[in-house]
Design an enzyme around this catalytic site. Structure first.
Site, PDB file in Angstrom:
ATOM      1  N   ASP A  69       0.885  -1.161   0.000  1.00 49.81           N
ATOM      2  CA  ASP A  69       0.000   0.000   0.000  1.00 49.81           C
ATOM      3  C   ASP A  69       0.925   1.214   0.000  1.00 49.81           C
ATOM      4  O   ASP A  69       1.656   1.446   0.978  1.00 49.81           O
ATOM      5  CB  ASP A  69      -0.863  -0.043   1.276  1.00 49.81           C
ATOM      6  CG  ASP A  69      -1.733   1.188   1.446  1.00 49.81           C
ATOM      7  OD1 ASP A  69      -1.483   2.209   0.762  1.00 49.81           O
ATOM      8  OD2 ASP A  69      -2.653   1.136   2.282  1.00 49.81           O
ATOM      9  N   VAL A  70       0.914   1.991  -1.083  1.00 50.81           N
ATOM     10  CA  VAL A  70       1.910   3.065  -1.228  1.00 50.81           C
ATOM     11  C   VAL A  70       1.744   4.173  -0.194  1.00 50.81           C
ATOM     12  O   VAL A  70       2.631   5.007  -0.033  1.00 50.81           O
ATOM     13  CB  VAL A  70       1.903   3.686  -2.647  1.00 50.81           C
ATOM     14  CG1 VAL A  70       2.359   2.682  -3.693  1.00 50.81           C
ATOM     15  CG2 VAL A  70       0.542   4.295  -2.997  1.00 50.81           C
ATOM     16  N   ASN A  96       2.500   5.766 -10.219  1.00 57.44           N
ATOM     17  CA  ASN A  96       1.230   5.718 -10.944  1.00 57.44           C
ATOM     18  C   ASN A  96       0.011   5.552 -10.047  1.00 57.44           C
ATOM     19  O   ASN A  96      -1.064   6.052 -10.377  1.00 57.44           O
ATOM     20  CB  ASN A  96       1.291   4.571 -11.963  1.00 57.44           C
ATOM     21  CG  ASN A  96      -0.066   4.282 -12.563  1.00 57.44           C
ATOM     22  OD1 ASN A  96      -0.531   5.003 -13.444  1.00 57.44           O
ATOM     23  ND2 ASN A  96      -0.738   3.248 -12.055  1.00 57.44           N
ATOM     24  N   TYR A 169      -9.729  14.850  -5.075  1.00 60.39           N
ATOM     25  CA  TYR A 169      -8.893  14.343  -6.173  1.00 60.39           C
ATOM     26  C   TYR A 169      -8.118  15.481  -6.843  1.00 60.39           C
ATOM     27  O   TYR A 169      -6.905  15.409  -7.028  1.00 60.39           O
ATOM     28  CB  TYR A 169      -9.793  13.632  -7.189  1.00 60.39           C
ATOM     29  CG  TYR A 169      -9.059  13.003  -8.350  1.00 60.39           C
ATOM     30  CD1 TYR A 169      -8.449  11.759  -8.217  1.00 60.39           C
ATOM     31  CD2 TYR A 169      -8.991  13.650  -9.585  1.00 60.39           C
ATOM     32  CE1 TYR A 169      -7.789  11.172  -9.291  1.00 60.39           C
ATOM     33  CE2 TYR A 169      -8.328  13.072 -10.664  1.00 60.39           C
ATOM     34  CZ  TYR A 169      -7.731  11.827 -10.509  1.00 60.39           C
ATOM     35  OH  TYR A 169      -7.070  11.252 -11.568  1.00 60.39           O
ATOM     36  N   LYS A 173      -4.033  16.241  -7.000  1.00 66.61           N
ATOM     37  CA  LYS A 173      -3.277  16.341  -8.254  1.00 66.61           C
ATOM     38  C   LYS A 173      -2.633  17.723  -8.387  1.00 66.61           C
ATOM     39  O   LYS A 173      -1.522  17.845  -8.912  1.00 66.61           O
ATOM     40  CB  LYS A 173      -4.184  16.038  -9.455  1.00 66.61           C
ATOM     41  CG  LYS A 173      -4.747  14.618  -9.469  1.00 66.61           C
ATOM     42  CD  LYS A 173      -3.648  13.565  -9.570  1.00 66.61           C
ATOM     43  CE  LYS A 173      -4.214  12.159  -9.727  1.00 66.61           C
ATOM     44  NZ  LYS A 173      -3.169  11.141  -9.930  1.00 66.61           N
TER      45      LYS A 173
HETATM   46  C1  BGC Z   1      -9.805  11.010 -13.868  1.00 68.79           C
HETATM   47  C2  BGC Z   1     -10.870  10.448 -14.782  1.00 68.79           C
HETATM   48  C3  BGC Z   1     -11.397  11.534 -15.694  1.00 68.79           C
HETATM   49  C4  BGC Z   1     -10.255  12.299 -16.385  1.00 68.79           C
HETATM   50  C5  BGC Z   1     -10.755  13.470 -17.200  1.00 68.79           C
HETATM   51  C6  BGC Z   1      -8.756  11.688 -14.692  1.00 68.79           C
HETATM   52  O1  BGC Z   1      -7.722  12.162 -13.881  1.00 68.79           O
HETATM   53  O2  BGC Z   1      -9.251   9.960 -13.083  1.00 68.79           O
HETATM   54  O3  BGC Z   1     -11.925   9.918 -14.010  1.00 68.79           O
HETATM   55  O4  BGC Z   1     -12.220  10.952 -16.705  1.00 68.79           O
HETATM   56  O5  BGC Z   1      -9.349  12.753 -15.403  1.00 68.79           O
HETATM   57  O6  BGC Z   1     -11.697  14.264 -16.546  1.00 68.79           O
END
Ligand code: BGC
Length: 271
Positions: A69-70, A96, A169, A173
């Protein structure tokens, strides 16, 4: 038909986190096609990881599966010990592994927030730290590569495109973008190259609902000027290039591989 023909990574050793399926699996196979030995990291999908190992061996390549598990420091350290113990060193890390746990903002639980940060950001930190330690220990081996090691971070177009309903998310990122650049700046002097790929919409299990039905796919295509949904191979080819000496002067860069998703396609007619 192999994806990669040139053996640009012959003799090198790579670790790809989260490579039992999706983009990671395609990257692992492509690195092997380019001549690297590849460690397939997985968290729970031992069967998927085994299939990728078999696929690489069927191509005449060398691969092992490594569970970790990273987001857990002790597991990451043990994984690197296993890989380096098996092959003597490491030349390429592909960071990744990543997850989505989506929710409207006010319904997002602390657990959803923390888990996404732990895998997508802390996981990349923990793995990169172990890789850099090994690259520094070993230094440049000119017969293998003109750099001491390469790290490729798998990010997302959502490191620059805001994404409602996915605040954890996109924040992870966005953080990753500066993680990658700051690390690249810190270790370039040691001949270590750190770069990122930022995929757009690629057909994988993570976003199945966005392309599974013709209606969903038509909606998605409105966001993609190049008018096709991406394939894992689109990303894998670029990662092989970033891992090879063909990209030797590329340092701290993000390659957006997205069919133009980052071009604000709404402005084609508007504005
Ligand atoms: C997400 C995907 C999404 C894509 C474009 C990615 O980083 O994991 O679920 O479709 O971005 O929106």
């Amino acid at each position: 038909m192999p994806l990669i023909i040139e053996k640009s990574l012959a003799g090198q050793r790579a670790l790809v986190t989260g490579s039992s399926s999706g983009i990671g699996a395609a990257i692992a196979v492509a690195l092997a096609e380019a001549g690297a030995r590849v460690a397939i990291n997985y968290m729970s999908d031992a069967e998927g990881a085994g299939e990728i190992v078999d696929q690489i061996q069927a191509l005449g390549g060398e691969a092992i599966a490594v569970q970790a598990d990273v987001s857990q420091e002790d597991q990451v350290i043990a994984m690197f010990q296993q890989v380096i113990g098996t092959w003597g060193s490491l030349d390429i890390l592909v960071n990744n592994a990543g997850i989505q746990l989506d929710a409207p903002f006010v319904e997002m639980t602390l657990k959803q927030w923390e888990t996404v940060m732990a895998v997508n950001l802390t996981g990349q930190f923990l793995c990169a730290r172990e890789a850099v330690k090994e690259f520094l220990r070993r230094g440049v081996v000119p017969e293998l590569s003109c750099s001491a090691g390469k790290i490729i971070c798998n990010s997302s177009v959502h490191d620059i495109i805001p994404w409602a309903g996915h605040v954890n998310y996109s924040a992870s990122k966005g953080g990753l973008l500066m993680f990658m650049k700051s690390l690249a700046q810190e270790v370039a002097h040691d001949k270590i190259r750190v770069n990122a790929v930022s995929p757009g919409a690629i057909k994988t299990p993570i976003n199945r609902s966005a392309w599974e039905t013709p209606e969903a796919e038509a909606d998605l295509l409105k966001l993609i000027p190049y008018e096709r949904v991406g394939e894992s191979a689109d990303i894998a080819r670029a990662v092989v290039w970033l891992a090879s000496d063909a990209s030797d002067y590329v340092v701290g860069t993000t390659l957006y591989i997205d069919g133009g998703m980052t071009l604000y396609p709404g402005f084609r007619e508007g504005g």
